[in-house]
Scaffold this motif. Structure first.
Motif, mmCIF file in Angstrom:
data_model
loop_
_atom_site.group_PDB
_atom_site.id
_atom_site.type_symbol
_atom_site.label_atom_id
_atom_site.label_comp_id
_atom_site.label_asym_id
_atom_site.label_seq_id
_atom_site.Cartn_x
_atom_site.Cartn_y
_atom_site.Cartn_z
ATOM 1 N N PRO A 1 6.652 3.884 -6.987
ATOM 2 C CA PRO A 1 5.379 4.290 -6.414
ATOM 3 C C PRO A 1 4.519 3.086 -6.038
ATOM 4 C CG PRO A 1 5.558 4.949 -8.735
ATOM 5 C CD PRO A 1 6.822 4.294 -8.355
ATOM 6 N N ARG A 2 3.669 3.323 -5.079
ATOM 7 C CA ARG A 2 2.834 2.243 -4.552
ATOM 8 C C ARG A 2 1.634 1.963 -5.466
ATOM 9 N NH1 ARG A 2 0.095 2.667 1.441
ATOM 10 N NH2 ARG A 2 -0.737 0.563 1.504
ATOM 11 N N LYS A 3 1.302 0.666 -5.593
ATOM 12 C CA LYS A 3 0.093 0.307 -6.342
ATOM 13 C C LYS A 3 -1.120 0.669 -5.496
ATOM 14 C CE LYS A 3 2.031 -3.657 -8.828
ATOM 15 N NZ LYS A 3 1.984 -5.106 -9.006
ATOM 16 N N ARG A 4 -1.917 1.598 -5.976
ATOM 17 C CA ARG A 4 -3.118 2.001 -5.233
ATOM 18 C C ARG A 4 -4.327 1.168 -5.655
ATOM 19 N NH1 ARG A 4 -2.245 4.454 -0.729
ATOM 20 N NH2 ARG A 4 -1.479 6.577 -0.811
ATOM 21 N N LEU A 5 -4.453 0.983 -6.983
ATOM 22 C CA LEU A 5 -5.628 0.299 -7.527
ATOM 23 C C LEU A 5 -5.169 -0.719 -8.551
ATOM 24 C CD1 LEU A 5 -8.796 0.175 -8.047
ATOM 25 C CD2 LEU A 5 -8.372 1.841 -9.867
ATOM 26 N N GLU A 6 -5.606 -1.971 -8.369
ATOM 27 C CA GLU A 6 -5.353 -3.005 -9.387
ATOM 28 C C GLU A 6 -6.700 -3.562 -9.830
ATOM 29 O OE1 GLU A 6 -1.865 -5.681 -8.092
ATOM 30 O OE2 GLU A 6 -2.383 -4.521 -6.293
ATOM 31 N N VAL A 7 -6.943 -3.455 -11.108
ATOM 32 C CA VAL A 7 -8.179 -3.987 -11.696
ATOM 33 C C VAL A 7 -7.766 -5.205 -12.514
ATOM 34 C CG1 VAL A 7 -10.033 -3.487 -13.353
ATOM 35 C CG2 VAL A 7 -9.316 -1.745 -11.708
ATOM 36 N N GLN A 8 -8.311 -6.374 -12.171
ATOM 37 C CA GLN A 8 -7.858 -7.622 -12.804
ATOM 38 C C GLN A 8 -9.017 -8.370 -13.454
ATOM 39 O OE1 GLN A 8 -5.755 -9.679 -9.643
ATOM 40 N NE2 GLN A 8 -3.944 -8.396 -9.898
ATOM 41 N N GLY A 9 -8.974 -8.421 -14.775
ATOM 42 C CA GLY A 9 -9.936 -9.232 -15.527
ATOM 43 C C GLY A 9 -11.390 -8.834 -15.346
ATOM 44 N N VAL A 10 -11.628 -7.536 -15.171
ATOM 45 C CA VAL A 10 -13.008 -7.097 -14.898
ATOM 46 C C VAL A 10 -13.868 -7.164 -16.159
ATOM 47 C CG1 VAL A 10 -14.401 -5.030 -14.382
ATOM 48 C CG2 VAL A 10 -12.606 -5.757 -12.803
ATOM 49 N N THR A 11 -14.982 -7.859 -16.029
ATOM 50 C CA THR A 11 -15.923 -8.040 -17.131
ATOM 51 C C THR A 11 -17.307 -7.607 -16.653
ATOM 52 O OG1 THR A 11 -14.634 -9.872 -18.017
ATOM 53 C CG2 THR A 11 -16.937 -9.791 -18.681
ATOM 54 N N CYS A 12 -18.043 -6.913 -17.519
ATOM 55 C CA CYS A 12 -19.420 -6.511 -17.197
ATOM 56 C C CYS A 12 -20.328 -6.877 -18.357
ATOM 57 C CB CYS A 12 -19.517 -5.004 -16.982
ATOM 58 S SG CYS A 12 -18.726 -4.430 -15.483
ATOM 59 N N GLY A 60 -13.899 -10.948 -12.509
ATOM 60 C CA GLY A 60 -12.710 -10.151 -12.225
ATOM 61 C C GLY A 60 -12.687 -9.641 -10.800
ATOM 62 N N SER A 61 -11.607 -8.935 -10.453
ATOM 63 C CA SER A 61 -11.467 -8.462 -9.074
ATOM 64 C C SER A 61 -10.856 -7.066 -9.039
ATOM 65 C CB SER A 61 -10.594 -9.434 -8.272
ATOM 66 O OG SER A 61 -9.354 -9.601 -8.917
ATOM 67 N N ILE A 62 -11.119 -6.378 -7.926
ATOM 68 C CA ILE A 62 -10.597 -5.033 -7.698
ATOM 69 C C ILE A 62 -9.791 -5.069 -6.404
ATOM 70 C CG2 ILE A 62 -11.259 -2.642 -7.158
ATOM 71 C CD1 ILE A 62 -13.747 -3.133 -8.958
ATOM 72 N N ILE A 63 -8.567 -4.552 -6.472
ATOM 73 C CA ILE A 63 -7.648 -4.584 -5.327
ATOM 74 C C ILE A 63 -7.252 -3.147 -5.010
ATOM 75 C CG2 ILE A 63 -5.333 -5.360 -4.591
ATOM 76 C CD1 ILE A 63 -5.825 -7.717 -6.676
ATOM 77 N N VAL A 64 -7.416 -2.747 -3.757
ATOM 78 C CA VAL A 64 -7.018 -1.404 -3.320
ATOM 79 C C VAL A 64 -5.951 -1.557 -2.249
ATOM 80 C CG1 VAL A 64 -7.791 0.776 -2.311
ATOM 81 C CG2 VAL A 64 -9.327 -0.486 -3.807
ATOM 82 N N ASN A 65 -4.807 -0.893 -2.461
ATOM 83 C CA ASN A 65 -3.693 -0.980 -1.496
ATOM 84 C C ASN A 65 -3.333 -2.425 -1.160
ATOM 85 O OD1 ASN A 65 -3.314 1.749 -1.386
ATOM 86 N ND2 ASN A 65 -4.565 2.050 0.429
ATOM 87 N N GLY A 66 -3.342 -3.286 -2.177
ATOM 88 C CA GLY A 66 -2.911 -4.668 -1.991
ATOM 89 C C GLY A 66 -3.963 -5.595 -1.423
#
Length: 249
Positions: A1-12, A60-66
């Motif tokens: 399956p395809r990666k739709r959402l990648e959440v990387q190192g998100v800090t708040c 951190g970063s948010i990636i949608v559909n690559g």
């Protein structure tokens, strides 16, 4: 399956300077229902709010559909294919004094603009179609949304978000305070969305709901993701262990 959402190192970090999310990293795939679990108050809602633009990221970063996306507010999240059905529908999801039609149409209004004006006929047709698709029981589109039952209000919130045609949809406590029949309908809608290739991410404090609905589950402890459980590992005991920071083994 395809990666739709990648959440990387998100800090708040909140206004008091306290970290509410600490280096959260996970992936949600098209066609899956990814559960989010843990003891209440350990960052589950904050995680969904951060991904959907309601909380500013400190890192951190948010990636949608690559593709890495910059999300500083809910409008930018929607523009990048991310929608949120929030836990507090009355304060975050709806404008209670406005009509059912207005609430359903607000998020996707741009699609029905003619120049500077809203195409009223298109808005009416859209609202009727969405109300029918989600079986929203109402006295009429022009009545205030406050006149609906909890389950039907929740469906209006969902309809408003579905109209933006999201690729990732986040549900925060979607069945809290709604009746059994509405719960069943919500479960079916989530499965249908996943079957259409949407990545569905669901936070719920109802452990049986999480276990029953999810393809995989991420468990949170003190603002961090303490572990990821595959379908065959999903038990209340495993979720509780991770939810108390006791590690995966």
């Amino acid at each position: 399956p395809r990666k739709r959402l990648e959440v990387q190192g998100v800090t708040c970090v909140n206004k008091e300077g306290v970290r509410t999310l600490d280096n959260a990293t996970f992936t949600a795939y098209s066609g899956e229902i990814l559960g989010v679990a843990g003891l209440q108050g350990h960052g589950q809602t904050e995680l969904l709010n951060a991904v959907s633009g309601l909380y500013p990221l400190s890192g951190g970063s948010i990636i949608v559909n690559g593709k890495q996306v910059g999300i500083k507010n809910a409008g930018q999240a929607i523009a990048n294919g991310i929608a949120l059905v929030p836990s507090d529908r009355k304060n975050q999801g709806l404008m209670l004094e406005l009509s059912n039609r207005h609430n359903l149409a607000i998020s996707s209004m741009k699609k029905r603009m003619k120049g500077c004006f809203i195409d009223k006929k298109a808005e009416q047709a859209f609202s009727e179609s969405m109300a029918s698709k989600l079986s929203i029981k109402m006295g009429g589109l022009d009545l205030p949304v406050s006149s609906l039952s909890g389950g039907n209000q929740q469906k209006v919130v969902l309809g408003k978000e579905l109209a933006t045609e999201p690729r990732v949809i986040l549900f925060d406590e979607p069945t809290r305070g709604i009746d059994v029949e509405a719960k069943r309908e919500f479960y079916q809608i989530m499965h249908d969305l996943a079957a259409r290739g949407v990545a569905v991410v669901m936070n719920s404090s109802d452990m049986l709901e999480v276990i029953g609905m999810s393809s995989r589950v991420i468990v949170m402890y003190e603002g961090r993701i303490s572990g990821v459980l595959e379908k065959e590992e999903l038990t209340e005991e495993r979720i509780m262990q991770l939810g108390m920071g006791l590690g995966k083994n």
